[in-house]
Design an enzyme around this catalytic site. Structure first.
Site, mmCIF file in Angstrom:
data_model
loop_
_atom_site.group_PDB
_atom_site.id
_atom_site.type_symbol
_atom_site.label_atom_id
_atom_site.label_comp_id
_atom_site.label_asym_id
_atom_site.label_seq_id
_atom_site.Cartn_x
_atom_site.Cartn_y
_atom_site.Cartn_z
ATOM 1 N N ARG A 252 -7.407 -7.850 -8.199
ATOM 2 C CA ARG A 252 -8.139 -9.115 -8.302
ATOM 3 C C ARG A 252 -9.597 -8.812 -8.598
ATOM 4 O O ARG A 252 -10.019 -7.654 -8.648
ATOM 5 C CB ARG A 252 -8.050 -9.885 -6.984
ATOM 6 C CG ARG A 252 -8.537 -9.054 -5.791
ATOM 7 C CD ARG A 252 -8.615 -9.848 -4.521
ATOM 8 N NE ARG A 252 -8.841 -9.005 -3.356
ATOM 9 C CZ ARG A 252 -10.018 -8.533 -2.962
ATOM 10 N NH1 ARG A 252 -11.094 -8.791 -3.694
ATOM 11 N NH2 ARG A 252 -10.125 -7.799 -1.864
ATOM 12 N N LYS B 250 0.809 -1.214 0.000
ATOM 13 C CA LYS B 250 0.000 0.000 0.000
ATOM 14 C C LYS B 250 0.843 1.266 0.000
ATOM 15 O O LYS B 250 0.412 2.304 -0.511
ATOM 16 C CB LYS B 250 -0.939 -0.009 1.203
ATOM 17 C CG LYS B 250 -2.024 -1.074 1.090
ATOM 18 C CD LYS B 250 -3.015 -0.975 2.213
ATOM 19 C CE LYS B 250 -4.102 -2.016 2.054
ATOM 20 N NZ LYS B 250 -5.102 -1.956 3.149
ATOM 21 N N HIS C 124 -15.559 -1.814 9.152
ATOM 22 C CA HIS C 124 -14.711 -1.625 7.969
ATOM 23 C C HIS C 124 -14.911 -2.725 6.921
ATOM 24 O O HIS C 124 -14.087 -2.873 6.012
ATOM 25 C CB HIS C 124 -13.232 -1.531 8.349
ATOM 26 C CG HIS C 124 -12.939 -0.441 9.315
ATOM 27 N ND1 HIS C 124 -13.101 0.891 9.009
ATOM 28 C CD2 HIS C 124 -12.508 -0.484 10.605
ATOM 29 C CE1 HIS C 124 -12.768 1.632 10.061
ATOM 30 N NE2 HIS C 124 -12.420 0.828 11.043
ATOM 31 N N GLU D 3 -2.460 7.243 8.470
ATOM 32 C CA GLU D 3 -3.068 8.288 7.667
ATOM 33 C C GLU D 3 -3.946 9.166 8.548
ATOM 34 O O GLU D 3 -4.438 8.729 9.597
ATOM 35 C CB GLU D 3 -3.952 7.695 6.561
ATOM 36 C CG GLU D 3 -3.213 7.040 5.427
ATOM 37 C CD GLU D 3 -4.170 6.525 4.366
ATOM 38 O OE1 GLU D 3 -5.397 6.532 4.610
ATOM 39 O OE2 GLU D 3 -3.698 6.122 3.299
#
Length: 520
Positions: free
Chosen positions: A329, A153, A272, A237
């Site tokens: 994917r 990431k 989430h 973040e």
């Protein structure tokens, strides 16, 4: 350790300038390739996604191969394939589907031309894609290098910045200790979010709203990431409050062509985890929609992306969008995109893997049109009375919702099926489509109401209610859940809209969720 932070402010003019200034080192020339017909496909996965791929292969005249663990000897995906072979003998249930050497051995011994990874398990493992290439077996997905870049990431974030795509302020590299997180908060304040650097699906993800919670959530996120992905690396973040979660479906070929197939709204989430997906996104500003599509395609072209993938974004309350990640994917929710575009994504994956170009397949951007709306909900074997813990056992009675505009993708949804404790609790995906959002919602509501399942506790991901005695708190992370009021009014009581709970404050505390137990 010296940390570097990057802040990119989104704006159409700024993005245009950045794209114009991209360095030539990021451009990709179309590789020379040849057409290699696929005659036999193995799916290195289980359950409904394996069956989904088998059906597509059968429609194209391709022979199919299933693999199964010792615990899955009676599962339907084994019966749906032309051939089936045991893998991971003596290994734990999940480890069997992660046994790369054994999977490759079975493929080679049975003349498999290509392997489809499905989703989960090995689907985003660059070492698996590389093992396929080394064995001379085609991997139905991006190149190993692209899988590696998108799976990291931090690197994916860096590439997004290079493509002029706005990102959330965050660490440029994975943090190595709690002190790194403390330094970040001194610069950007709270709230922040920890994310696993080498995985997704909500695991290793923790929101921190104040300094006193920092250490505990760092340790929890690290432990979750380590357990789920074998690597506890995290990055930090700035947390975007109450966003919409919009993802763009992309498709690329081996010749540098990339198209988008519009977007999906996955804002309705619990802990989430996506629970309801809608395509196209509801009431999305047309200019924002165009920017999301353009950014997704530009990023994909930058990395030379081929095959199917998804570029995910957050959209804040001011209409600014931020890149999250690329899933290299097929997604669980690919179904809603297929319903609105009439493009079979698995067919496309197979043909692109063979070496066909998108134009050759009739897939040109100007030919892709949205037709109506589609919604996906998930019927799962979860028990609301135990905090949505997975339930197991034998299905004694099963009756599904059906009818015009309803699609069901499943593997274990039948009378007599044994629900294993070892794998995902998904029983069946229910996809409703119609001429518009309200039509699709009405069909979904009717179909879910028709379900009758006995023997195991079953819930559906879309049923929401207010604060009743048997209602359970659920950690919804997105404010967009209030759309459920208008989509499924039959699931709400009039008093649910009282108290101003859905005014300016769409906080988690104002949301309750109850999965309907089928068979009431």
């Amino acid at each position: 350790m010296m940390l570097r932070y990057t802040v990119v402010r989104g704006g159409l003019g700024l993005l245009t300038v950045r794209r114009a200034c991209l360095s030539p080192r990021f451009t990709h020339s179309a590789p020379k390739t040849e057409y290699r017909p696929i005659k036999k496909v193995m799916v290195a996965n289980r359950g409904e996604i394996a069956i989904r791929v088998f059906r597509a292969c059968t429609e194209l005249g391709i022979r199919t191969v299933a693999v199964y663990s010792e615990q899955d000897t009676g599962q339907m995906h084994r019966q749906k394939a032309d051939e089936a072979y045991l893998i991971g003998k003596g290994l734990p249930p999940v480890a069997a589907y992660l046994d790369i050497p054994d999977i490759i051995k079975v493929a080679k011994n049975n003349n498999v031309d290509a392997i489809h990874p499905g989703y989960g398990f090995l689907s985003e493992r660059a070492d698996f894609a590389q093992a396929c290439a080394d064995a001379g077996v085609m991997f139905i997905g991006p190149s190993p290098e692209t899988v590696r870049k998108m799976g990291d990431k931090v690197e994916a974030r860096s590439l997004a910045i290079s493509a002029g795509v706005p990102v959330v302020p965050g660490t440029e590299y994975p943090i190595t200790c709690l002190q790194d997180a403390q330094v970040f908060t001194q610069t950007y304040g709270f709230p922040i979010i920890f994310k696993a650097a080498y995985g997704g699906g909500g695991r290793g993800m923790r929101v921190v709203r104040e300094y006193e919670e920092l250490e505990e959530n760092y340790q929890r996120a690290y432990s979750e990431a380590l357990a789920a992905f074998g690597n506890g690396s995290l990055f930090v973040e700035k947390f975007i409050e109450k966003p919409r979660h919009i993802e763009v479906q992309i498709l690329g070929d081996k010749y540098g062509n990339v198209i988008h197939l519009y977007e999906r709204d996955c804002s309705i989430q619990r802990r989430h985890q996506k629970v309801v997906e809608i395509a196209p996104a509801f009431q999305l500003d047309p200019h924002l929609r165009d920017r999301l599509h353009a950014d997704a395609v530009n990023l994909a072209k930058l990395v030379g992306y081929e095959n199917a993938g998804t570029v995910e974004f957050l959209v804040d309350r001011h209409g600014k969008h931020y890149f999250i990640e690329v899933n290299s994917r097929l997604q669980v929710e690919h179904t809603v995109t297929e319903e609105i575009t009439d493009v079979d994504l698995v067919h496309a994956q197979l043909r692109v893997c063979e070496g066909r170009s998108l134009p050759e397949l009739g897939l040109r951007q100007d030919k892709i049109r949205v037709n109506g709306c589609a919604i996906q909900c998930r019927v799962t074997t979860e028990d609301p009375s135990r905090g949505f813990q997975p339930d197991t056992g034998r299905i004694e009675v099963f009756r599904s919702g059906e009818g015009m505009g309803i699609r069901l993708d499943s593997a274990s949804a039948f009378q007599g099926a044994i629900i294993s404790p070892h794998y995902d609790s998904l029983l069946v995906k229910v996809i409703a489509s119609g001429k518009d959002l309200q039509t699709a919602a009405s069909k979904m509501s009717r179909a879910l109401a028709e379900f009758r399942v006995r023997g195991v506790k079953v819930g559906n991901s879309a049923t929401v209610c207010s604060d009743k005695a048997d209602a359970l708190h659920a950690a919804f992370s997105c404010f967009y859940l209030h759309l459920m009021f208008s989509l499924f009014p039959m699931w709400w009581e009039k008093d649910d809209l009282a108290d101003g709970g859905w005014g300016e404050d769409h906080s988690v505390d104002n949301v309750k969720m109850l999965c309907c137990q089928a068979g009431k």
